[in-house]
Each structure stands twice: as C-alpha cells, then as structure tokens.
Enzyme design. Structure first.
Site, short mmCIF file in Angstrom:
data_model
loop_
_atom_site.label_atom_id
_atom_site.label_comp_id
_atom_site.label_asym_id
_atom_site.label_seq_id
_atom_site.Cartn_x
_atom_site.Cartn_y
_atom_site.Cartn_z
CB ALA A 88 62.45 -27.09 -9.57
N GLY A 131 58.58 -24.29 -7.35
CA GLY A 131 59.27 -23.13 -7.65
C GLY A 131 58.49 -22.01 -8.21
CD GLU A 134 60.17 -22.58 -3.67
OE1 GLU A 134 60.28 -23.18 -4.43
OE2 GLU A 134 60.89 -22.66 -2.52
CD GLU A 154 58.11 -27.46 -3.48
OE1 GLU A 154 57.18 -27.67 -2.58
OE2 GLU A 154 58.55 -26.45 -3.75
N1 COA Z 1 59.27 -30.47 -14.02
C1 COA Z 1 59.55 -31.32 -15.19
N2 COA Z 1 58.60 -31.45 -15.98
C2 COA Z 1 57.33 -31.16 -15.61
C3 COA Z 1 56.85 -30.54 -14.26
C4 COA Z 1 58.00 -30.29 -13.49
N3 COA Z 1 57.92 -29.71 -12.50
N4 COA Z 1 55.50 -30.41 -14.50
C5 COA Z 1 55.14 -30.77 -15.47
N5 COA Z 1 56.06 -31.32 -16.25
C6 COA Z 1 55.83 -31.73 -17.68
C7 COA Z 1 55.30 -33.29 -17.64
O1 COA Z 1 56.64 -33.98 -17.35
C8 COA Z 1 54.64 -33.44 -18.76
O2 COA Z 1 55.96 -33.56 -19.95
P1 COA Z 1 55.73 -34.62 -21.19
O3 COA Z 1 54.39 -34.05 -21.74
O4 COA Z 1 56.75 -34.41 -21.90
O5 COA Z 1 55.45 -36.13 -20.35
C9 COA Z 1 54.31 -32.14 -19.27
O6 COA Z 1 54.91 -31.09 -18.41
C10 COA Z 1 52.89 -31.66 -18.82
O7 COA Z 1 52.42 -32.05 -17.70
P2 COA Z 1 51.42 -33.44 -17.21
O8 COA Z 1 51.98 -33.82 -15.88
O9 COA Z 1 51.31 -34.42 -18.51
O10 COA Z 1 49.93 -32.31 -17.11
P3 COA Z 1 48.76 -32.86 -16.36
O11 COA Z 1 47.68 -31.85 -16.69
O12 COA Z 1 48.64 -34.43 -16.31
O13 COA Z 1 49.27 -32.47 -14.72
C11 COA Z 1 50.49 -30.87 -13.02
C12 COA Z 1 49.69 -31.03 -14.56
C13 COA Z 1 50.98 -29.80 -12.88
C14 COA Z 1 49.53 -31.61 -11.82
C15 COA Z 1 51.66 -31.92 -13.15
O14 COA Z 1 52.30 -32.06 -14.22
C16 COA Z 1 52.54 -32.18 -11.98
O15 COA Z 1 52.35 -32.56 -10.79
N6 COA Z 1 53.72 -31.30 -12.19
C17 COA Z 1 54.84 -31.42 -10.90
C18 COA Z 1 54.60 -30.45 -9.99
C19 COA Z 1 55.64 -30.49 -8.89
O16 COA Z 1 55.70 -31.39 -8.34
N7 COA Z 1 56.28 -29.42 -8.84
C20 COA Z 1 57.30 -29.13 -7.67
C21 COA Z 1 58.62 -29.50 -8.23
S1 COA Z 1 59.78 -29.22 -6.91
#
Ligand code: COA
Length: 280
Positions: A88, A131, A134, A154
């Site tokens: 999400a 999500g 999911e 989460e």
């Molecule tokens: N919601 C909003 N933005 C998200 C996102 C999410 N769930 N997951 C990634 N993004 C965005 C980042 O903020 C970043 O945006 P920006 O470049 O404008 O700053 C972009 O996507 C790239 O992500 P980034 O974190 O820079 O990539 P990474 O390779 O360093 O890490 C992940 C990848 C997947 C490990 C990391 O993005 C992450 O942990 N995301 C969240 C996962 C999560 O908690 N999901 C459950 C949500 S309920």
C-alpha cells in the site's frame, strides 16, 4: 510533481492464441514504477473499475495482473528495483485515523480481485510486499520470477496486513508460516515462496511473460462457464467443513450435466473433435 492519473493501470486485451477461441486475456499492469507500483487510491480505484470490466465483458476469458517494469534511471540517480507491488502507498497512512482506514480498507480492490468469477493469474517480477503480496494472494495462481521477494513488512510500520493476508495467506501457507512472515516482517525469496506453497511456479525473469501467457492461454481455451463453476466450487472449500464442501461439489457437478458445454465437451470427445465452447 504529481504523476499522470490515467496511467496508473494499463489494461490490454490480448487475443487468445488459439484462433478457434474468440476472446481475450486481460492483462492489467499496475503502473507506478517510480513508487515500486505502490497501491495508492488511484490504483485501487482503477483496479476496481478493471474488475467490473472483467465481469461485464464476455470476451475476457482469463485475467493476468502484473506490475510495470522500472523506467530507465534518471541521470545521476540509481535504477529503481523491479517490483510487482511494494505494498500500500505508505504516504497515504501519514494522517490516517481508524475511521479513514476502515473506509479505505473495506470493500477494497483486493476483495474485488478475489471476488472475480473468472480465472486470475498474478505475474510477479520483483518485490511483492504488503499489499503486493495480498494482491498476489487474491489471484488464483501466482507465477514469480527467480528475483522476486515476498514479504508482509507491515509490522515494521506498527501495523498488520489489511488487504486480507492474515486470512488468505494463512489459508495458503498454514498458521505457523503466516505468523512467522507477519511477525518477523522478513522477506522470502521465490525459491522459499515456492517451497512453502506461496507461488505455483518460479521461472527466469526473461521467461516469465511467455510462461504466464502460455498458462493463461491454456486456461482461456476452456469453457469460461465451466471454469467459473470450478473456481466457485474450489473456493467453497475455504469456508466449509469437508462434508459441506463435498455436498456443494455434488450439487455443482450434477448441475453441469444440464449445461451446453458438458454436451459439447462429451460429444467432442466421442467424435474425436475439438470442443467449440458456448460458455454456457
Ligand atoms: N509506499 C510508498 N512509496 C513506496 C513504497 C510504498 N509501499 N515502496 C517504495 N516506495 C517508493 C520509495 O519511497 C521511493 O520513492 P522516491 O524515489 O520518490 O523516494 C521509491 O518507491 C523507490 O523505493 P526505495 O525505497 O528507494 O527502493 P529500495 O531499492 O531502496 O528499497 C524496498 C526497496 C521495497 C525494500 C523499499 O522501498 C521498502 O521497504 N518499501 C516499503 C515496503 C513496505 O513496507 N510495504 C508494506 C506497506 S503496508
């Protein structure tokens, strides 16, 4: 700068390869690669609209849901990773309280995908987190590339999954593995996901599309009517005791004997011909 709104979900109707079958595979691509295809309100609204289209369009025989590939890196910036959906959109959680969360997470697009009567396949190449995991679990079949990572992180946000993973993941993996994934928030790779039954198939990312579309075509060549009965009957197992489920199967199975496609399928076998389904 805001992203263009209309492009967050791309829908293509791809003709079934078997020319004797009139119909399409609907390929829906969640398209926010710069945000790792995170599910914001626009994406969720588009997915719901897409589900309504799938149900109303008789030409759609099978659905494939995927995430957009990363765009080329902007100058001086690093390449974003491949993602199915990284969850999400967390930025929408910042000021969200329980009333807003209840509205957002009730009757949502993931439930709409889950409720589709037609067959659905998740084609997963890259992060499938929160999500994203999911959405994948709300599809009937999951096919992942070797570089995919699944997870339900989460817990790291002080949350639990809200698009059904506490229930659908538990049905797929069992109680213990689901608790482990949700309580640790750790990611697992596709080999482990395959081992524990989270994905049906793992293939090399270069072959993922071909493999997935080949399976979609195989399914699309069956009677849509019979497929929906099969899906409904198998899903009944999730909410029934064994005896109730067997009774449901007996009813659904018997009813098919009055369908046109049972007649067509059996006649085709007897006459050594290919069945030409009427989808009724
Ligand atoms: N919601 C909003 N933005 C998200 C996102 C999410 N769930 N997951 C990634 N993004 C965005 C980042 O903020 C970043 O945006 P920006 O470049 O404008 O700053 C972009 O996507 C790239 O992500 P980034 O974190 O820079 O990539 P990474 O390779 O360093 O890490 C992940 C990848 C997947 C490990 C990391 O993005 C992450 O942990 N995301 C969240 C996962 C999560 O908690 N999901 C459950 C949500 S309920």
């Amino acid at each position: 700068m805001n992203e263009p709104k209309l492009d967050v979900l791309t829908v293509e109707k791809i003709p079934v390869t078997d020319e004797s079958i009139k119909g399409y595979i609907a390929l829906a691509t969640i398209n926010r690669p710069n945000k790792l295809n995170a599910l914001n309100k626009e994406v969720m609204d588009c997915l719901k609209e897409f589900c309504a289209l799938v149900e109303s369009d008789d030409e759609i025989r099978c659905v494939v849901i995927t995430g957009a590939k990363p765009l080329p890196a902007e100058e001086g910036k690093r390449q974003k990773p491949n993602a199915f959906v990284a969850g999400a959109d967390i930025s929408e959680f910042v000021d969200m309280d329980s009333s807003a969360a209840k509205i957002k997470f009730t009757d949502n697009a993931v439930e709409a995908i889950w409720s589709l009567s037609k067959p659905t396949i998740a084609m997963i190449d890259g992060f499938a987190l929160g999500g994203g995991c999911e959405v994948a679990c709300s599809c009937d079949i999951r096919i992942a590339s070797e570089r995919t990572k699944f997870g339900t992180p989460e817990i790291n946000l002080g949350l639990i999954p809200g698009y059904g993973a506490t229930q659908r993941l538990a049905k797929l993996l069992g109680y213990g593995k689901t608790l482990e994934m949700i309580m640790t928030g750790e990611m697992i790779d596709s080999a482990e996901a395959h081992r524990i039954g989270l994905v049906n198939h793992v293939c090399n990312h270069q072959e993922l599309e071909e493999f997935t579309m080949s399976m979609a075509n195989k399914i699309a060549s069956k009677s849509v009517y019979t497929l929906t009965v099969a899906k409904r009957t198998i899903k009944a197992a999730l909410n029934s005791t064994l005896n109730e489920g067997i009774a449901i199967e007996a009813r659904e199975f018997a009813a098919l004997f009055d369908s046109q496609d049972k007649q067509i399928g059996v006649d085709a076998f007897m006459q050594r011909k290919t069945a030409e389904w009427q989808d009724k």
